[in-house]
Motif scaffolding. Structure first.
Motif, short mmCIF file in Angstrom:
data_model
loop_
_atom_site.label_atom_id
_atom_site.label_comp_id
_atom_site.label_asym_id
_atom_site.label_seq_id
_atom_site.Cartn_x
_atom_site.Cartn_y
_atom_site.Cartn_z
N LYS A 12 4.31 1.42 -18.13
CA LYS A 12 2.97 0.83 -18.27
C LYS A 12 1.97 1.42 -17.29
O LYS A 12 0.84 0.95 -17.16
CB LYS A 12 3.05 -0.69 -18.04
N GLY A 13 2.41 2.41 -16.54
CA GLY A 13 1.50 3.07 -15.59
C GLY A 13 1.54 2.51 -14.19
O GLY A 13 0.84 2.99 -13.31
N LYS A 14 2.35 1.49 -13.99
CA LYS A 14 2.52 0.94 -12.64
C LYS A 14 3.68 1.68 -12.01
O LYS A 14 4.85 1.34 -12.24
CB LYS A 14 2.82 -0.57 -12.71
N ARG A 15 3.35 2.70 -11.24
CA ARG A 15 4.42 3.59 -10.77
C ARG A 15 5.07 3.13 -9.46
O ARG A 15 5.61 3.92 -8.71
CB ARG A 15 3.87 5.01 -10.66
N PHE A 16 4.99 1.86 -9.21
CA PHE A 16 5.66 1.32 -8.01
C PHE A 16 6.15 -0.09 -8.34
O PHE A 16 5.68 -0.71 -9.30
CB PHE A 16 4.69 1.25 -6.83
N SER A 17 7.09 -0.57 -7.55
CA SER A 17 7.54 -1.97 -7.71
C SER A 17 7.83 -2.56 -6.35
O SER A 17 8.34 -1.89 -5.46
CB SER A 17 8.80 -2.06 -8.57
N ILE A 18 7.50 -3.84 -6.23
CA ILE A 18 7.79 -4.58 -5.00
C ILE A 18 8.93 -5.55 -5.29
O ILE A 18 8.82 -6.40 -6.19
CB ILE A 18 6.54 -5.39 -4.55
N VAL A 19 10.01 -5.41 -4.55
CA VAL A 19 11.15 -6.31 -4.72
C VAL A 19 11.29 -7.14 -3.44
O VAL A 19 11.51 -6.58 -2.36
CB VAL A 19 12.47 -5.53 -4.95
N VAL A 20 11.16 -8.45 -3.56
CA VAL A 20 11.36 -9.33 -2.40
C VAL A 20 12.76 -9.94 -2.56
O VAL A 20 13.04 -10.58 -3.58
CB VAL A 20 10.28 -10.43 -2.33
N THR A 40 0.84 -1.21 0.00
CA THR A 40 0.00 0.00 0.00
C THR A 40 0.87 1.26 0.00
O THR A 40 0.57 2.22 -0.70
CB THR A 40 -0.94 0.01 1.22
N THR A 41 1.97 1.23 0.75
CA THR A 41 2.88 2.39 0.75
C THR A 41 3.55 2.55 -0.61
O THR A 41 3.68 3.66 -1.13
CB THR A 41 3.95 2.23 1.86
N ALA A 42 3.94 1.40 -1.18
CA ALA A 42 4.58 1.46 -2.49
C ALA A 42 3.64 2.12 -3.50
O ALA A 42 4.04 3.03 -4.25
CB ALA A 42 4.94 0.04 -2.95
N GLN A 43 2.38 1.71 -3.45
CA GLN A 43 1.38 2.23 -4.40
C GLN A 43 1.09 3.71 -4.15
O GLN A 43 1.11 4.52 -5.08
CB GLN A 43 0.08 1.46 -4.22
N SER A 44 0.87 4.06 -2.88
CA SER A 44 0.48 5.44 -2.56
C SER A 44 1.59 6.43 -2.85
O SER A 44 1.35 7.54 -3.29
CB SER A 44 0.12 5.56 -1.07
N HIS A 45 2.85 6.00 -2.59
CA HIS A 45 3.98 6.93 -2.74
C HIS A 45 4.75 6.75 -4.05
O HIS A 45 5.76 7.41 -4.25
CB HIS A 45 4.95 6.77 -1.57
N HIS A 46 4.29 5.83 -4.88
CA HIS A 46 4.96 5.56 -6.16
C HIS A 46 6.45 5.27 -5.94
O HIS A 46 7.33 5.88 -6.54
CB HIS A 46 4.79 6.74 -7.13
N ARG A 47 6.69 4.34 -5.05
CA ARG A 47 8.08 4.01 -4.71
C ARG A 47 8.44 2.59 -5.11
O ARG A 47 7.56 1.74 -5.29
CB ARG A 47 8.27 4.07 -3.19
#
Ligand code: F6P
Length: 362
Positions: free
Chosen positions: A225-233, A169-176
């Protein structure tokens, strides 16, 4: 008639499900086999210093859901290489004979060792030195040979997945770009399973060394593609192609002295520099080892514990209870002691994730 006496110890890192397994072993040994049980305190320290407690029915009643281990544990105690501090100096002594003598003086006919590869490697040596031992597979890392899974792993991936969900949720909200570093030692099981469960865009495991440029490309492509965040595990043991692991500390007393951690920060900075996108890192670390076991781990620990008592009764020593394709098996400790079980590169979970576009940095 004198009751037969068995001992139990827990070694290595704690994990959810240890108390559940202790409970299963002790209850079955008392109720069904009319045995007496004692528990060595703090893993092999207890064996070396003859520190133990009796484990009666009431001592293990009500501990099924409890995290940690009621016996205490140690990641450093090794009777064959026992660390002794002399002022500022550290000396190593072979105290295995003392440990074995203590066990014999207590009139113990079997020892159940609950642990990962370190603890069970020592158990194998003790077995070769004449101690009747049965092992139980405990680790959040899921990196034990001879078994499809270990108890603690399911709890760890459940905690890690919850962490990823919350960070999403933070990644999405802050585009991080958000990096989530998880434990696992030299293997990537926790990262792979929680990464898939949490929908990680990039999953980095020790078994597949990564290329920073490929990771940066993936992040940029998502942005386009408009996905302004990424999750790296990222697994704590992950490393770049041609590069090395990040060591957090060296524990000199330990037979396996390297403690991993920090790769998430190193790579996070590189991603930020390469992509220009704000990147943050969260290290889940010991959170993955704490708290109550999942229902799956409670059930698995209960079954494994009762199987261990059967192996003791059948005098099938020198083995660990493992699980293969839903059946319990006796795995020779010799096999377990060979080293960690890594993820095969053609593992179905890797293939499935790749087919959804998940990047493994290669
Ligand atoms: O083996 C369990 C484990 O939690 C690993 O995942 C991790 O690398 C290590 O132990 C951490 O050890 P310590 O508790 O000494 O920090």
């Amino acid at each position: 008639m004198k009751r037969k006496r068995m001992a139990i110890l827990t070694g290595g890192g704690d994990c959810p499900g240890i108390n559940a397994v202790i409970r299963a072993v002790v209850k079955k040994a008392i109720l069904e086999k009319n045995r007496e049980v004692i528990g060595f305190k703090d893993g092999y320290h207890g064996m070396v210093h003859n520190r133990y407690r009796s484990l009666k029915y009431n001592d293990v009643s009500g501990i099924l859901t409890l995290g940690g281990t009621i016996l205490g544990t140690s990641k450093t105690a090794n009777p064959y290489r026992y660390a002794v501090r002399k002022g500022n100096r550290l000396e190593f002594k072979d105290l295995s004979k003392t440990a074995i003598k203590n066990l014999k003086n207590l009139d113990i006919d079997s020892l159940v060792c609950i642990g990962g590869d370190g603890t069970l490697g020592i158990a194998y040596r003790l077995f070769k030195d004449g101690i009747p031992i049965v092992g139980l597979p405990k680790t959040i890392d899921n990196d034990l040979r001879g078994t499809d899974t270990t108890f603690g792993f399911d709890s760890a991936i459940s905690i890690a997945t919850e962490g990823i969900d919350r960070i999403h949720t933070t990644a999405q909200s802050h585009h991080r770009v958000m990096m989530i570093e998880v434990m696992g030692h030299r293997a990537g099981w926790i990262a792979l399973y929680s990464g898939v469960a949490g929908g990680g865009d990039i999953i980095l495991i020790p078994e597949i060394p990564y290329d920073i440029h490929i990771i940066a490309e993936k992040v940029k492509e998502r942005n386009k593609k408009g996905k302004r965040f990424s999750i790296v595990v990222i697994a704590e043991g992950a490393k770049p192609k041609g590069g090395d692991i990040v060591i957090q500390r060296i524990v000199k007393e330990s037979s396996d002295p390297i403690r991993l951690g920090g790769i998430g920060f190193v790579l996070g900075e590189q991603i930020e520099k390469t992509t220009g996108l704000e990147t943050r890192t969260v290290v889940m670390g010991h959170l993955l080892r704490g708290g109550s076991p999942t229902p799956f781990d409670r059930i698995l620990a209960t079954q494994l514990g009762t199987e261990a008592v059967d192996l003791v009764e059948d005098k099938k020593f020198g083995c660990m209870v493992g699980i293969k394709e839903n059946s319990f098996i006796a795995v020779p400790l010799k096999e377990v002691a060979k080293g960690p079980k890594l993820i095969p590169l053609n593992h179905p979970m890797i293939m499935a994730a790749r087919s959804l576009g998940t990047c493994f940095g290669d």
